[in-house]
Design a protein around this motif. Sequence first.
Motif, PDB file in Angstrom:
ATOM      1  N   ALA A 113       4.783 -10.669  -4.500  1.00 31.91           N
ATOM      2  CA  ALA A 113       5.834  -9.683  -4.783  1.00 31.91           C
ATOM      3  C   ALA A 113       5.228  -8.292  -4.985  1.00 31.91           C
ATOM      4  O   ALA A 113       5.774  -7.287  -4.497  1.00 31.91           O
ATOM      5  N   LEU A 114       4.106  -8.215  -5.677  1.00 32.08           N
ATOM      6  CA  LEU A 114       3.440  -6.927  -5.874  1.00 32.08           C
ATOM      7  C   LEU A 114       2.954  -6.349  -4.546  1.00 32.08           C
ATOM      8  O   LEU A 114       3.000  -5.133  -4.339  1.00 32.08           O
ATOM      9  N   PHE A 115       2.502  -7.215  -3.649  1.00 31.60           N
ATOM     10  CA  PHE A 115       2.066  -6.755  -2.330  1.00 31.60           C
ATOM     11  C   PHE A 115       3.223  -6.082  -1.589  1.00 31.60           C
ATOM     12  O   PHE A 115       3.071  -4.995  -1.036  1.00 31.60           O
ATOM     13  N   ILE A 116       4.373  -6.736  -1.585  1.00 26.24           N
ATOM     14  CA  ILE A 116       5.538  -6.162  -0.901  1.00 26.24           C
ATOM     15  C   ILE A 116       5.930  -4.839  -1.551  1.00 26.24           C
ATOM     16  O   ILE A 116       6.197  -3.847  -0.869  1.00 26.24           O
ATOM     17  N   SER A 117       5.936  -4.801  -2.855  1.00 27.19           N
ATOM     18  CA  SER A 117       6.269  -3.569  -3.560  1.00 27.19           C
ATOM     19  C   SER A 117       5.279  -2.455  -3.208  1.00 27.19           C
ATOM     20  O   SER A 117       5.681  -1.322  -2.916  1.00 27.19           O
ATOM     21  N   HIS A 118       4.009  -2.781  -3.210  1.00 29.54           N
ATOM     22  CA  HIS A 118       2.967  -1.797  -2.926  1.00 29.54           C
ATOM     23  C   HIS A 118       3.081  -1.249  -1.505  1.00 29.54           C
ATOM     24  O   HIS A 118       3.069  -0.025  -1.300  1.00 29.54           O
ATOM     25  N   THR A 119       3.223  -2.141  -0.543  1.00 25.86           N
ATOM     26  CA  THR A 119       3.292  -1.674   0.847  1.00 25.86           C
ATOM     27  C   THR A 119       4.582  -0.904   1.115  1.00 25.86           C
ATOM     28  O   THR A 119       4.570   0.073   1.868  1.00 25.86           O
ATOM     29  N   SER A 120       5.667  -1.311   0.488  1.00 24.00           N
ATOM     30  CA  SER A 120       6.930  -0.588   0.669  1.00 24.00           C
ATOM     31  C   SER A 120       6.846   0.816   0.077  1.00 24.00           C
ATOM     32  O   SER A 120       7.324   1.784   0.671  1.00 24.00           O
ATOM     33  N   THR A 121       6.237   0.932  -1.090  1.00 29.24           N
ATOM     34  CA  THR A 121       6.076   2.233  -1.723  1.00 29.24           C
ATOM     35  C   THR A 121       5.191   3.146  -0.865  1.00 29.24           C
ATOM     36  O   THR A 121       5.526   4.317  -0.642  1.00 29.24           O
ATOM     37  N   LEU A 122       4.087   2.601  -0.365  1.00 32.49           N
ATOM     38  CA  LEU A 122       3.204   3.398   0.492  1.00 32.49           C
ATOM     39  C   LEU A 122       3.930   3.857   1.757  1.00 32.49           C
ATOM     40  O   LEU A 122       3.779   5.004   2.185  1.00 32.49           O
ATOM     41  N   ARG A 123       4.710   2.964   2.350  1.00 29.92           N
ATOM     42  CA  ARG A 123       5.442   3.308   3.572  1.00 29.92           C
ATOM     43  C   ARG A 123       6.389   4.471   3.313  1.00 29.92           C
ATOM     44  O   ARG A 123       6.415   5.457   4.052  1.00 29.92           O
ATOM     45  N   ARG A 124       7.156   4.386   2.230  1.00 32.49           N
ATOM     46  CA  ARG A 124       8.101   5.458   1.898  1.00 32.49           C
ATOM     47  C   ARG A 124       7.375   6.746   1.530  1.00 32.49           C
ATOM     48  O   ARG A 124       7.731   7.827   1.996  1.00 32.49           O
ATOM     49  N   ASP A 125       6.346   6.636   0.682  1.00 34.04           N
ATOM     50  CA  ASP A 125       5.634   7.825   0.219  1.00 34.04           C
ATOM     51  C   ASP A 125       4.975   8.594   1.355  1.00 34.04           C
ATOM     52  O   ASP A 125       4.826   9.822   1.279  1.00 34.04           O
ATOM     53  N   HIS A 126       4.572   7.895   2.401  1.00 35.57           N
ATOM     54  CA  HIS A 126       3.859   8.535   3.506  1.00 35.57           C
ATOM     55  C   HIS A 126       4.710   8.640   4.765  1.00 35.57           C
ATOM     56  O   HIS A 126       4.201   8.963   5.830  1.00 35.57           O
ATOM     57  N   ASN A 127       6.003   8.334   4.596  1.00 39.12           N
ATOM     58  CA  ASN A 127       6.970   8.493   5.673  1.00 39.12           C
ATOM     59  C   ASN A 127       6.585   7.726   6.949  1.00 39.12           C
ATOM     60  O   ASN A 127       6.714   8.234   8.052  1.00 39.12           O
ATOM     61  N   PHE A 128       6.089   6.478   6.762  1.00 43.11           N
ATOM     62  CA  PHE A 128       5.794   5.624   7.914  1.00 43.11           C
ATOM     63  C   PHE A 128       7.065   4.903   8.335  1.00 43.11           C
ATOM     64  O   PHE A 128       7.944   4.618   7.511  1.00 43.11           O
ATOM     65  N   SER A 129       7.154   4.583   9.583  1.00 45.21           N
ATOM     66  CA  SER A 129       8.292   3.839  10.110  1.00 45.21           C
ATOM     67  C   SER A 129       8.358   2.446   9.475  1.00 45.21           C
ATOM     68  O   SER A 129       7.329   1.810   9.220  1.00 45.21           O
ATOM     69  N   ALA A 130       9.570   1.972   9.268  1.00 46.37           N
ATOM     70  CA  ALA A 130       9.758   0.616   8.762  1.00 46.37           C
ATOM     71  C   ALA A 130       9.256  -0.422   9.753  1.00 46.37           C
ATOM     72  O   ALA A 130       8.979  -1.564   9.385  1.00 46.37           O
ATOM     73  N   MET A 131       9.128  -0.036  11.002  1.00 43.34           N
ATOM     74  CA  MET A 131       8.624  -0.958  12.023  1.00 43.34           C
ATOM     75  C   MET A 131       7.141  -1.262  11.820  1.00 43.34           C
ATOM     76  O   MET A 131       6.664  -2.317  12.199  1.00 43.34           O
ATOM     77  N   LEU A 132       6.422  -0.320  11.210  1.00 41.95           N
ATOM     78  CA  LEU A 132       4.987  -0.481  11.004  1.00 41.95           C
ATOM     79  C   LEU A 132       4.725  -1.609  10.002  1.00 41.95           C
ATOM     80  O   LEU A 132       5.121  -1.526   8.844  1.00 41.95           O
ATOM     81  N   GLY A 133       4.131  -2.673  10.455  1.00 47.47           N
ATOM     82  CA  GLY A 133       3.796  -3.795   9.579  1.00 47.47           C
ATOM     83  C   GLY A 133       4.963  -4.682   9.195  1.00 47.47           C
ATOM     84  O   GLY A 133       4.832  -5.535   8.321  1.00 47.47           O
ATOM     85  N   HIS A 134       6.113  -4.488   9.838  1.00 44.00           N
ATOM     86  CA  HIS A 134       7.307  -5.246   9.472  1.00 44.00           C
ATOM     87  C   HIS A 134       7.085  -6.756   9.546  1.00 44.00           C
ATOM     88  O   HIS A 134       7.493  -7.486   8.649  1.00 44.00           O
ATOM     89  N   GLU A 135       6.440  -7.200  10.616  1.00 42.65           N
ATOM     90  CA  GLU A 135       6.221  -8.649  10.757  1.00 42.65           C
ATOM     91  C   GLU A 135       5.356  -9.192   9.624  1.00 42.65           C
ATOM     92  O   GLU A 135       5.585 -10.299   9.133  1.00 42.65           O
ATOM     93  N   GLY A 136       4.376  -8.405   9.212  1.00 46.71           N
ATOM     94  CA  GLY A 136       3.527  -8.834   8.101  1.00 46.71           C
ATOM     95  C   GLY A 136       4.293  -8.935   6.800  1.00 46.71           C
ATOM     96  O   GLY A 136       4.155  -9.909   6.049  1.00 46.71           O
ATOM     97  N   VAL A 137       5.110  -7.935   6.524  1.00 49.05           N
ATOM     98  CA  VAL A 137       5.907  -7.957   5.290  1.00 49.05           C
ATOM     99  C   VAL A 137       6.904  -9.115   5.329  1.00 49.05           C
ATOM    100  O   VAL A 137       7.108  -9.816   4.334  1.00 49.05           O
ATOM    101  N   THR A 138       7.490  -9.349   6.500  1.00 51.62           N
ATOM    102  CA  THR A 138       8.425 -10.468   6.644  1.00 51.62           C
ATOM    103  C   THR A 138       7.719 -11.799   6.395  1.00 51.62           C
ATOM    104  O   THR A 138       8.263 -12.691   5.733  1.00 51.62           O
ATOM    105  N   ALA A 139       6.500 -11.928   6.898  1.00 52.53           N
ATOM    106  CA  ALA A 139       5.737 -13.161   6.678  1.00 52.53           C
ATOM    107  C   ALA A 139       5.450 -13.375   5.194  1.00 52.53           C
ATOM    108  O   ALA A 139       5.551 -14.502   4.683  1.00 52.53           O
ATOM    109  N   VAL A 140       5.124 -12.301   4.491  1.00 52.18           N
ATOM    110  CA  VAL A 140       4.875 -12.418   3.051  1.00 52.18           C
ATOM    111  C   VAL A 140       6.167 -12.773   2.320  1.00 52.18           C
ATOM    112  O   VAL A 140       6.169 -13.601   1.407  1.00 52.18           O
ATOM    113  N   ALA A 141       7.280 -12.181   2.744  1.00 49.27           N
ATOM    114  CA  ALA A 141       8.574 -12.522   2.134  1.00 49.27           C
ATOM    115  C   ALA A 141       8.879 -14.007   2.326  1.00 49.27           C
ATOM    116  O   ALA A 141       9.370 -14.682   1.408  1.00 49.27           O
ATOM    117  N   ARG A 142       8.583 -14.526   3.508  1.00 52.99           N
ATOM    118  CA  ARG A 142       8.790 -15.960   3.750  1.00 52.99           C
ATOM    119  C   ARG A 142       7.867 -16.792   2.862  1.00 52.99           C
ATOM    120  O   ARG A 142       8.242 -17.862   2.390  1.00 52.99           O
TER     121      ARG A 142
END
Length: 123
Positions: free
Chosen positions: A29-58
């Motif tokens: 859960a902390l990993f997802i929170s961390h990567t989501s915060t970094l994505r928003r803070d640095h204005n990266f596309s949600a597509m970047l790393g989406h499959e990885g985040v989805t795999a962690v969510a699963r």
Amino acid sequence: MQRRDIAQSVADALFEAERAVDLALEKAALFISHTSTLRRDHNFSAMLGHEGVTAVARSIETLGQTRTHMMTAHAALAAAAPQIGVRPLTLHGTGTDKPDTEIPPTGEIAPPRIVASSSERAA
């Protein structure tokens, strides 16, 4: 080795396994929170790393199921303890009291479904 010592060693190993599952849930859960915060803070596309985040969510869902299995194992071992002459209440646990009554399950969560994009719906 006394029966109580045997039961305590099993209980200790079970508590350690339960802590490991809880820690894995927390870290995922902390990993997802961390990567989501970094994505928003640095204005990266949600597509970047989406499959990885989805795999962690699963994996979090799977870890939740693992936690359920660990609780089932805990209950089964507690029920078996008297068969070797040990009362589960005499074993040293995690220091966390259990609820007085069994907590009913909240129900099944429907599996996620794929939602069509706006362009697919318009077609």
